[in-house]
Design an enzyme around this catalytic site. Sequence first.
Site, PDB file in Angstrom:
ATOM      1  N   THR A   3      20.884 -13.990  29.732  1.00 27.26           N
ATOM      2  CA  THR A   3      21.506 -14.313  31.013  1.00 27.26           C
ATOM      3  C   THR A   3      22.452 -15.500  30.875  1.00 27.26           C
ATOM      4  O   THR A   3      22.210 -16.413  30.071  1.00 27.26           O
ATOM      5  CB  THR A   3      20.438 -14.616  32.090  1.00 27.26           C
ATOM      6  OG1 THR A   3      21.083 -15.123  33.256  1.00 27.26           O
ATOM      7  CG2 THR A   3      19.429 -15.646  31.626  1.00 27.26           C
TER       8      THR A   3
ATOM      9  N   SER B 106      15.324 -22.188  35.922  1.00 30.42           N
ATOM     10  CA  SER B 106      14.056 -21.672  36.462  1.00 30.42           C
ATOM     11  C   SER B 106      13.168 -21.300  35.279  1.00 30.42           C
ATOM     12  O   SER B 106      13.647 -21.172  34.147  1.00 30.42           O
ATOM     13  CB  SER B 106      14.290 -20.416  37.323  1.00 30.42           C
ATOM     14  OG  SER B 106      14.626 -19.317  36.501  1.00 30.42           O
TER      15      SER B 106
ATOM     16  N   TYR C 290      11.966 -18.452  34.817  1.00 32.08           N
ATOM     17  CA  TYR C 290      12.507 -17.173  34.335  1.00 32.08           C
ATOM     18  C   TYR C 290      13.651 -17.413  33.348  1.00 32.08           C
ATOM     19  O   TYR C 290      13.667 -16.866  32.242  1.00 32.08           O
ATOM     20  CB  TYR C 290      13.013 -16.313  35.517  1.00 32.08           C
ATOM     21  CG  TYR C 290      14.135 -15.397  35.090  1.00 32.08           C
ATOM     22  CD1 TYR C 290      13.881 -14.297  34.270  1.00 32.08           C
ATOM     23  CD2 TYR C 290      15.471 -15.656  35.445  1.00 32.08           C
ATOM     24  CE1 TYR C 290      14.919 -13.480  33.829  1.00 32.08           C
ATOM     25  CE2 TYR C 290      16.512 -14.850  35.014  1.00 32.08           C
ATOM     26  CZ  TYR C 290      16.228 -13.772  34.198  1.00 32.08           C
ATOM     27  OH  TYR C 290      17.255 -12.977  33.746  1.00 32.08           O
ATOM     28  N   HIS C 291      14.641 -18.223  33.763  1.00 32.92           N
ATOM     29  CA  HIS C 291      15.791 -18.442  32.873  1.00 32.92           C
ATOM     30  C   HIS C 291      15.327 -19.082  31.554  1.00 32.92           C
ATOM     31  O   HIS C 291      15.871 -18.786  30.484  1.00 32.92           O
ATOM     32  CB  HIS C 291      16.842 -19.322  33.570  1.00 32.92           C
ATOM     33  CG  HIS C 291      17.623 -18.610  34.659  1.00 32.92           C
ATOM     34  ND1 HIS C 291      17.296 -18.713  35.988  1.00 32.92           N
ATOM     35  CD2 HIS C 291      18.691 -17.778  34.595  1.00 32.92           C
ATOM     36  CE1 HIS C 291      18.144 -17.976  36.708  1.00 32.92           C
ATOM     37  NE2 HIS C 291      19.001 -17.405  35.891  1.00 32.92           N
TER      38      HIS C 291
ATOM     39  N   LYS D 196      14.277 -16.615  28.949  1.00 34.45           N
ATOM     40  CA  LYS D 196      15.398 -16.008  28.218  1.00 34.45           C
ATOM     41  C   LYS D 196      15.845 -16.907  27.071  1.00 34.45           C
ATOM     42  O   LYS D 196      16.281 -16.421  26.022  1.00 34.45           O
ATOM     43  CB  LYS D 196      16.571 -15.776  29.169  1.00 34.45           C
ATOM     44  CG  LYS D 196      16.280 -14.783  30.265  1.00 34.45           C
ATOM     45  CD  LYS D 196      16.169 -13.392  29.689  1.00 34.45           C
ATOM     46  CE  LYS D 196      16.285 -12.330  30.740  1.00 34.45           C
ATOM     47  NZ  LYS D 196      16.165 -10.980  30.212  1.00 34.45           N
TER      48      LYS D 196
HETATM   49  P1  NAD Z   1      14.636  -4.702  37.016  1.00 35.76           P
HETATM   50  O1  NAD Z   1      13.486  -5.530  37.434  1.00 35.76           O
HETATM   51  O2  NAD Z   1      15.271  -3.814  38.027  1.00 35.76           O
HETATM   52  O3  NAD Z   1      14.235  -3.788  35.755  1.00 35.76           O
HETATM   53  C1  NAD Z   1      13.382  -4.216  34.730  1.00 35.76           C
HETATM   54  C2  NAD Z   1      12.531  -3.021  34.305  1.00 35.76           C
HETATM   55  O4  NAD Z   1      11.685  -3.432  33.225  1.00 35.76           O
HETATM   56  C3  NAD Z   1      11.631  -2.517  35.426  1.00 35.76           C
HETATM   57  O5  NAD Z   1      11.729  -1.138  35.573  1.00 35.76           O
HETATM   58  C4  NAD Z   1      10.212  -2.933  34.970  1.00 35.76           C
HETATM   59  O6  NAD Z   1       9.221  -2.058  35.416  1.00 35.76           O
HETATM   60  C5  NAD Z   1      10.388  -2.953  33.466  1.00 35.76           C
HETATM   61  N1  NAD Z   1       9.444  -3.878  32.794  1.00 35.76           N
HETATM   62  C6  NAD Z   1       9.264  -5.205  33.024  1.00 35.76           C
HETATM   63  N2  NAD Z   1       8.319  -5.710  32.227  1.00 35.76           N
HETATM   64  C7  NAD Z   1       7.898  -4.684  31.451  1.00 35.76           C
HETATM   65  C8  NAD Z   1       6.931  -4.571  30.421  1.00 35.76           C
HETATM   66  N3  NAD Z   1       6.183  -5.619  30.037  1.00 35.76           N
HETATM   67  N4  NAD Z   1       6.752  -3.364  29.814  1.00 35.76           N
HETATM   68  C9  NAD Z   1       7.493  -2.283  30.187  1.00 35.76           C
HETATM   69  N5  NAD Z   1       8.421  -2.336  31.172  1.00 35.76           N
HETATM   70  C10 NAD Z   1       8.613  -3.518  31.798  1.00 35.76           C
HETATM   71  O7  NAD Z   1      15.692  -5.708  36.396  1.00 35.76           O
HETATM   72  P2  NAD Z   1      17.256  -5.488  36.124  1.00 35.76           P
HETATM   73  O8  NAD Z   1      17.994  -6.101  37.234  1.00 35.76           O
HETATM   74  O9  NAD Z   1      17.509  -4.095  35.749  1.00 35.76           O
HETATM   75  O10 NAD Z   1      17.442  -6.427  34.856  1.00 35.76           O
HETATM   76  C11 NAD Z   1      17.265  -5.892  33.551  1.00 35.76           C
HETATM   77  C12 NAD Z   1      17.464  -6.971  32.516  1.00 35.76           C
HETATM   78  O11 NAD Z   1      18.773  -7.525  32.648  1.00 35.76           O
HETATM   79  C13 NAD Z   1      16.486  -8.143  32.650  1.00 35.76           C
HETATM   80  O12 NAD Z   1      16.099  -8.563  31.369  1.00 35.76           O
HETATM   81  C14 NAD Z   1      17.298  -9.216  33.335  1.00 35.76           C
HETATM   82  O13 NAD Z   1      16.843 -10.494  32.970  1.00 35.76           O
HETATM   83  C15 NAD Z   1      18.692  -8.931  32.804  1.00 35.76           C
HETATM   84  N6  NAD Z   1      19.734  -9.380  33.747  1.00 35.76           N
HETATM   85  C16 NAD Z   1      19.822  -8.820  34.998  1.00 35.76           C
HETATM   86  C17 NAD Z   1      20.821  -9.263  35.874  1.00 35.76           C
HETATM   87  C18 NAD Z   1      20.960  -8.725  37.263  1.00 35.76           C
HETATM   88  O14 NAD Z   1      21.812  -9.221  38.012  1.00 35.76           O
HETATM   89  N7  NAD Z   1      20.213  -7.698  37.658  1.00 35.76           N
HETATM   90  C19 NAD Z   1      21.711 -10.259  35.444  1.00 35.76           C
HETATM   91  C20 NAD Z   1      21.582 -10.797  34.171  1.00 35.76           C
HETATM   92  C21 NAD Z   1      20.588 -10.341  33.317  1.00 35.76           C
HETATM   93  N1  USQ Z   2      22.027 -17.879  46.728  1.00 38.09           N
HETATM   94  C1  USQ Z   2      22.437 -18.209  48.005  1.00 38.09           C
HETATM   95  N2  USQ Z   2      21.944 -17.457  49.029  1.00 38.09           N
HETATM   96  C2  USQ Z   2      21.100 -16.408  48.851  1.00 38.09           C
HETATM   97  C3  USQ Z   2      20.691 -16.077  47.541  1.00 38.09           C
HETATM   98  C4  USQ Z   2      21.172 -16.839  46.492  1.00 38.09           C
HETATM   99  O1  USQ Z   2      23.209 -19.145  48.222  1.00 38.09           O
HETATM  100  O2  USQ Z   2      20.701 -15.775  49.845  1.00 38.09           O
HETATM  101  C5  USQ Z   2      22.567 -18.644  45.571  1.00 38.09           C
HETATM  102  C6  USQ Z   2      21.495 -19.239  44.669  1.00 38.09           C
HETATM  103  O3  USQ Z   2      21.083 -20.492  45.134  1.00 38.09           O
HETATM  104  C7  USQ Z   2      22.230 -19.296  43.322  1.00 38.09           C
HETATM  105  C8  USQ Z   2      23.212 -18.131  43.392  1.00 38.09           C
HETATM  106  O4  USQ Z   2      23.294 -17.738  44.760  1.00 38.09           O
HETATM  107  O5  USQ Z   2      22.977 -20.471  43.242  1.00 38.09           O
HETATM  108  C9  USQ Z   2      22.797 -16.939  42.553  1.00 38.09           C
HETATM  109  O6  USQ Z   2      21.488 -16.542  42.928  1.00 38.09           O
HETATM  110  P1  USQ Z   2      20.972 -15.039  42.697  1.00 38.09           P
HETATM  111  O7  USQ Z   2      19.616 -14.930  43.288  1.00 38.09           O
HETATM  112  O8  USQ Z   2      22.011 -14.082  43.122  1.00 38.09           O
HETATM  113  O9  USQ Z   2      20.955 -14.953  41.103  1.00 38.09           O
HETATM  114  P2  USQ Z   2      20.017 -15.655  40.020  1.00 38.09           P
HETATM  115  O10 USQ Z   2      18.813 -16.258  40.593  1.00 38.09           O
HETATM  116  O11 USQ Z   2      20.907 -16.556  39.216  1.00 38.09           O
HETATM  117  O12 USQ Z   2      19.530 -14.438  39.144  1.00 38.09           O
HETATM  118  C10 USQ Z   2      20.280 -13.215  38.978  1.00 38.09           C
HETATM  119  C11 USQ Z   2      19.339 -12.180  38.382  1.00 38.09           C
HETATM  120  C12 USQ Z   2      18.849 -12.668  37.028  1.00 38.09           C
HETATM  121  C13 USQ Z   2      20.041 -12.975  36.138  1.00 38.09           C
HETATM  122  C14 USQ Z   2      20.991 -13.952  36.807  1.00 38.09           C
HETATM  123  C15 USQ Z   2      22.295 -14.097  36.054  1.00 38.09           C
HETATM  124  O13 USQ Z   2      18.226 -11.969  39.267  1.00 38.09           O
HETATM  125  O14 USQ Z   2      18.047 -11.667  36.411  1.00 38.09           O
HETATM  126  O15 USQ Z   2      19.585 -13.546  34.933  1.00 38.09           O
HETATM  127  O16 USQ Z   2      21.367 -13.429  38.106  1.00 38.09           O
HETATM  128  S1  USQ Z   2      22.901 -15.749  36.122  1.00 38.09           S
HETATM  129  O17 USQ Z   2      23.009 -16.144  37.518  1.00 38.09           O
HETATM  130  O18 USQ Z   2      24.184 -15.766  35.466  1.00 38.09           O
HETATM  131  O19 USQ Z   2      21.917 -16.575  35.443  1.00 38.09           O
END
Ligand code: NAD
Ligand code: USQ
Length: 404
Positions: free
Chosen positions: A144, A179, A181-182, A185
């Site tokens: 991420t 966070s 979570y981050h 990664k």
């Molecule tokens: P998502 O939650 O929709 O999908 C993740 C999938 O992985 C789910 O179907 C879940 O059931 C499966 N999963 C989780 N843990 C598991 C485990 N231990 N074993 C088997 N399956 C498991 O998430 P997404 O939005 O599709 O994101 C996918 C990936 O991309 C993540 O690693 C996330 O960090 C990364 N990512 C997403 C975004 C975003 O904006 N959605 C942005 C940046 C990075």
């Molecule tokens: N935010 C608002 N209002 C809202 C929701 C969010 O102002 O109602 C703000 C948050 O404070 C943050 C920004 O919008 O500053 C982004 O938040 P987000 O929830 O859209 O995204 P984030 O928490 O950063 O996480 C999402 C995905 C995560 C991925 C990440 C990419 O859930 O899996 O890793 O985007 S990045 O942001 O580049 O780290």
Amino acid sequence: MKICVLGGDGYCGWATALYLSAKGNDVSIVDNYARRQWDYELGVQTLTPIRPLVERLRVWQQLTGRTIDLYVGDVTDYEFLASTLRAAEPEAVVHFAEQRAAPYSMIDRKHAVFTQVNNVVGTLNLLFAIRELQPDCHIVKLGTMGEYGTPNIDIEEGYIEIEHKGRKDVLPFPKQPGSFYHLSKVHDSHNMMFACKIWGLRATDLNQGVVYGTVTDEVAFDEALINRFDYDEVFGTVLNRFCAQAAVGHPLTVYGKGGQTRGFLDIRDTVRCIELACLNPAAPGECRVFNQFTEQFSVLDLAGMVQAAARKLGYEAEIDYLADPRVEAEEHYYNARHSKLIDLGLKPHYLSDSLLDSLMNIAIRYRDRVDQTMFLPQVNWRRATNERRRQTAMESAAVAGSKF
Ligand code: NAD
Ligand code: USQ
């Protein structure tokens, strides 16, 4: 190619599996349905009514004649993962299977621990399984942009050349994630770099920005293939939330002053970036990093764009400036490099072209499913504990079998 998509029932994974299958690859999906379980735990639903995975795969097979194999299990279970890789013999593994919501990881201790164990152990298992069973297989891992945080210098793609006391080196770019979570990664990235160095594995770490959009060409074939659209305060990302809010006349929930700037990309570019990474694998021993986003916006920029898009469709949306529940810089410098995927052939879709189609229209189409109680943020970084209402749901989930 034979490609395994770990997390293929999720948002990015589902769109990617169909796209790669449509391109003629031999695709298999691995998932443990954890994401659907987290919806139950939190009492939320995607705005779009997604079907059970088995049904989705059956419809895909009927429409295209293409089969996607399914392996249901947890990637933190090494025996399951190893037997899956033995059966699938992939040339590339695309690893999406992690807990990806920053707010989920900040609910309380239990959720922070779960997130890091799930993500770090899953990735470690994958590294060991690839070494043991398919050492030439290319690992395409979703990282991420949030690993870097918001430093007051330009962000490079993974590595930076540093001169210090007269000596120079190319080192991993400093990480300042926001966070637990981050942070998971960041831990994954370090483990992957180490494994590539000592075992000669090949890996691509895709530092992806915030993804938006629901519709890809393949998902659009049939209503039964529809993808997720999360808008709740835990899994909903900012742009989806603003569109769902505008569709029901709820004020847009800008946290703080809305000066937080992030990289964004269309889901159609996510799937293409994965394809480009698979087609151009890393060399043995190489752990390369691509910054996977196409445009950067501040939260307030996005709110303004959603307001304008909604107005054109006859919907008025005010902005509500809420106290920021997160600990993050609200005004900061942000300039992140993102040229490596463009160099490989990515042709970006831009938000100004697709916002109306992909987001506002979907939000309006399913507006009757919006639960407005999901809009206001309850998870707070400073408290790292949650409101009573949600804790009650968590406690029931804990009784149902959480390990932590
Ligand atoms: P998502 O939650 O929709 O999908 C993740 C999938 O992985 C789910 O179907 C879940 O059931 C499966 N999963 C989780 N843990 C598991 C485990 N231990 N074993 C088997 N399956 C498991 O998430 P997404 O939005 O599709 O994101 C996918 C990936 O991309 C993540 O690693 C996330 O960090 C990364 N990512 C997403 C975004 C975003 O904006 N959605 C942005 C940046 C990075
Ligand atoms: N935010 C608002 N209002 C809202 C929701 C969010 O102002 O109602 C703000 C948050 O404070 C943050 C920004 O919008 O500053 C982004 O938040 P987000 O929830 O859209 O995204 P984030 O928490 O950063 O996480 C999402 C995905 C995560 C991925 C990440 C990419 O859930 O899996 O890793 O985007 S990045 O942001 O580049 O780290």
